[in-house]
Design a protein around this motif. Sequence first.
Motif, PDB file in Angstrom:
ATOM      1  N   UNK A 206       0.852  -1.187   0.089  1.00 17.37           N
ATOM      2  CA  UNK A 206      -0.035  -0.024  -0.062  1.00 17.37           C
ATOM      3  C   UNK A 206       0.938   1.265  -0.019  1.00 17.37           C
ATOM      4  N   UNK A 207       0.731   2.015  -1.208  1.00 20.90           N
ATOM      5  CA  UNK A 207       1.536   3.293  -1.219  1.00 20.90           C
ATOM      6  C   UNK A 207       0.757   4.720  -1.353  1.00 20.90           C
ATOM      7  N   UNK A 208       1.311   5.699  -0.665  1.00 17.27           N
ATOM      8  CA  UNK A 208       0.834   7.019  -0.742  1.00 17.27           C
ATOM      9  C   UNK A 208       1.877   7.894  -1.440  1.00 17.27           C
ATOM     10  N   UNK A 209       1.557   8.576  -2.233  1.00 17.83           N
ATOM     11  CA  UNK A 209       2.226   9.509  -3.032  1.00 17.83           C
ATOM     12  C   UNK A 209       2.143  10.904  -2.453  1.00 17.83           C
ATOM     13  N   UNK A 255      -4.654   8.517   6.835  1.00 21.54           N
ATOM     14  CA  UNK A 255      -4.464   7.754   8.045  1.00 21.54           C
ATOM     15  C   UNK A 255      -5.549   6.455   8.038  1.00 21.54           C
ATOM     16  N   UNK A 256      -6.580   6.360   7.615  1.00 23.20           N
ATOM     17  CA  UNK A 256      -7.444   5.241   7.435  1.00 23.20           C
ATOM     18  C   UNK A 256      -6.978   4.283   6.544  1.00 23.20           C
ATOM     19  N   UNK A 257      -6.332   4.597   5.477  1.00 20.71           N
ATOM     20  CA  UNK A 257      -5.649   3.698   4.319  1.00 20.71           C
ATOM     21  C   UNK A 257      -4.501   3.077   4.868  1.00 20.71           C
ATOM     22  N   UNK A 258      -3.759   3.688   5.527  1.00 19.11           N
ATOM     23  CA  UNK A 258      -2.583   3.055   6.382  1.00 19.11           C
ATOM     24  C   UNK A 258      -1.588   2.807   5.308  1.00 19.11           C
ATOM     25  N   UNK A 259      -0.827   3.699   4.635  1.00 16.94           N
ATOM     26  CA  UNK A 259       0.067   3.285   3.391  1.00 16.94           C
ATOM     27  C   UNK A 259       1.441   2.676   4.321  1.00 16.94           C
ATOM     28  N   UNK A 260       2.099   1.674   3.652  1.00 20.54           N
ATOM     29  CA  UNK A 260       3.187   0.950   4.147  1.00 20.54           C
ATOM     30  C   UNK A 260       4.550   1.743   3.707  1.00 20.54           C
ATOM     31  N   UNK A 276      10.025  14.964   4.115  1.00 21.69           N
ATOM     32  CA  UNK A 276      10.029  13.585   5.202  1.00 21.69           C
ATOM     33  C   UNK A 276       9.846  14.178   6.573  1.00 21.69           C
ATOM     34  N   UNK A 277      10.491  15.122   6.775  1.00 19.91           N
ATOM     35  CA  UNK A 277      10.387  15.559   8.342  1.00 19.91           C
ATOM     36  C   UNK A 277       9.175  16.334   8.814  1.00 19.91           C
ATOM     37  N   UNK A 278       8.555  16.946   7.759  1.00 20.83           N
ATOM     38  CA  UNK A 278       7.138  17.387   8.191  1.00 20.83           C
ATOM     39  C   UNK A 278       6.380  16.049   8.532  1.00 20.83           C
ATOM     40  N   UNK A 279       6.360  15.121   7.620  1.00 18.24           N
ATOM     41  CA  UNK A 279       5.481  13.816   7.861  1.00 18.24           C
ATOM     42  C   UNK A 279       5.700  13.430   9.113  1.00 18.24           C
ATOM     43  N   UNK A 280       7.247  13.087   9.429  1.00 14.50           N
ATOM     44  CA  UNK A 280       7.363  12.323  10.376  1.00 14.50           C
ATOM     45  C   UNK A 280       7.025  12.962  11.927  1.00 14.50           C
ATOM     46  N   UNK A 281       7.099  14.402  11.734  1.00 14.33           N
ATOM     47  CA  UNK A 281       6.758  15.288  13.153  1.00 14.33           C
ATOM     48  C   UNK A 281       5.469  15.413  13.243  1.00 14.33           C
ATOM     49  N   UNK A 282       4.401  14.951  12.440  1.00 17.75           N
ATOM     50  CA  UNK A 282       2.927  15.321  12.760  1.00 17.75           C
ATOM     51  C   UNK A 282       2.381  14.202  13.733  1.00 17.75           C
ATOM     52  N   UNK A 283       1.949  14.589  14.989  1.00 18.50           N
ATOM     53  CA  UNK A 283       1.441  13.884  15.957  1.00 18.50           C
ATOM     54  C   UNK A 283       0.276  12.711  15.292  1.00 18.50           C
ATOM     55  N   UNK A 284      -0.555  13.185  14.500  1.00 19.13           N
ATOM     56  CA  UNK A 284      -1.776  12.420  13.978  1.00 19.13           C
ATOM     57  C   UNK A 284      -1.397  11.506  13.063  1.00 19.13           C
ATOM     58  N   UNK A 285      -0.071  11.698  12.549  1.00 18.70           N
ATOM     59  CA  UNK A 285       0.307  10.687  11.469  1.00 18.70           C
ATOM     60  C   UNK A 285       1.226   9.536  11.941  1.00 18.70           C
ATOM     61  N   UNK A 286       1.558   9.445  13.339  1.00 18.92           N
ATOM     62  CA  UNK A 286       2.434   8.580  13.813  1.00 18.92           C
ATOM     63  C   UNK A 286       2.151   7.051  13.833  1.00 18.92           C
ATOM     64  N   UNK A 287       1.056   7.038  13.577  1.00 22.56           N
ATOM     65  CA  UNK A 287       0.559   5.204  13.604  1.00 22.56           C
ATOM     66  C   UNK A 287       0.349   4.790  12.126  1.00 22.56           C
ATOM     67  N   UNK A 288       0.688   5.685  10.898  1.00 25.32           N
ATOM     68  CA  UNK A 288       0.752   5.108   9.688  1.00 25.32           C
ATOM     69  C   UNK A 288       1.886   4.356   9.671  1.00 25.32           C
ATOM     70  N   UNK A 289       1.912   3.007   9.243  1.00 26.00           N
ATOM     71  CA  UNK A 289       3.049   2.087   8.989  1.00 26.00           C
ATOM     72  C   UNK A 289       4.300   2.510   8.505  1.00 26.00           C
ATOM     73  N   UNK A 291       5.181   5.524   8.169  1.00 25.61           N
ATOM     74  CA  UNK A 291       6.182   6.819   9.037  1.00 25.61           C
ATOM     75  C   UNK A 291       6.754   5.974  10.158  1.00 25.61           C
ATOM     76  N   UNK A 292       5.923   5.175  10.658  1.00 27.25           N
ATOM     77  CA  UNK A 292       6.332   4.256  11.831  1.00 27.25           C
ATOM     78  C   UNK A 292       7.812   3.591  11.652  1.00 27.25           C
ATOM     79  N   UNK A 293       7.856   3.107  10.332  1.00 27.52           N
ATOM     80  CA  UNK A 293       8.824   2.127   9.902  1.00 27.52           C
ATOM     81  C   UNK A 293       9.759   2.875   9.088  1.00 27.52           C
ATOM     82  N   UNK A 294       9.574   4.213   8.878  1.00 29.21           N
ATOM     83  CA  UNK A 294      10.439   5.110   8.144  1.00 29.21           C
ATOM     84  C   UNK A 294      10.800   4.586   6.755  1.00 29.21           C
TER      85      UNK A 294
END
Length: 323
Positions: A206-209, A255-260, A276-289, A291-294
């Motif tokens: 699952x991929x997000x652009x 968030x709902x679609x949980x890209x890997x 990348x820094x912006x996405x990684x620093x957003x609290x609401x996005x931290x559970x996205x796989x 982002x979690x797995x970089x």
Amino acid sequence: MPHTQQLLSSSLLLLTSVIALSAFAEADTQHYPVDIQSCNRTVTFEKQPKAAVSNDVNLTEMMLVLGLQDKMVGVTGISGWKTLDPILREGIGELPELSPKYPTKEVLLGADTDFYFAGWNYGMKVGGGVTPETLAPLGIKTYELTESCTHIMQKSKASMDDLYVDLLNLGRIFNVEDRANKLVKQYQKELQDFTTTLTPLPRPVKVFVYDSGQEQPFTSGEKGMPTALIEAAGGRNIIDDVAKSWTQIGWESIIDRAPEVIIIVNYGDVTAQQKIDFLSQQPALQDIPAIKNKRFVILEYVEATPGPRNIEAIKHLAKAFRS
């Protein structure tokens, strides 16, 4: 006697040149007119364009890869948004950039343009001042990027055929069909050979652009070239159910679609690392796989849009999806 031989040799050389030019002219005459399908229009070319302009880096690279520099008078729409790639700079040579962003009719007329290779949101806007309809009365023929046709007509999901069609059509427009056919066959074989060696994945990744945007992300949907690249590499665009090429969407959907994996499109003033820094620093996005797995993979703009670098982009993505 030597003088006579020299004159005879010169005469033969001149005659050979005249015959060659005549044969070329005859071949050119026999080739035209040609009818080309451009989005929802049929465009008739009575002769080969001699003063072409291409907009954007990816469209310009299509012209360059077909060896059409000598039929061009300039390029537009590159430096206003992107840094010119060294490879592209070398290929363009002495060709001027007529406008850093979208050109006006006056800019194209000032260069005596007779052909404009652009697309919808790639040098033209619906209802804008530069369109096939506004350029036709000025003697400027327009060919539209196939991927972009979705902005003005019903079109199927983006595929690699979008690129192949454009290259083949440019080949017919400029009477370099053999060159275009060989190139497309080369790309098709290279892609087929590569995909047959890939390790099968248990399911599409699952991929997000991520192109840009903070309040709302700007991304690519079903009709955009990234969807074709992602699928060829073994993934699935998480918004391939959105019938758009490039569009905005809410963060909630991401968030709902949980890209890997997240593809970062690199261009402009904001660097890939800053995105990348912006996405990684957003609290609401931290559970996205992803982002979690970089799991980020960077594609240059010229790789993510239709053009000669799409095959290498697929190889890059395929490796990232399997790492």
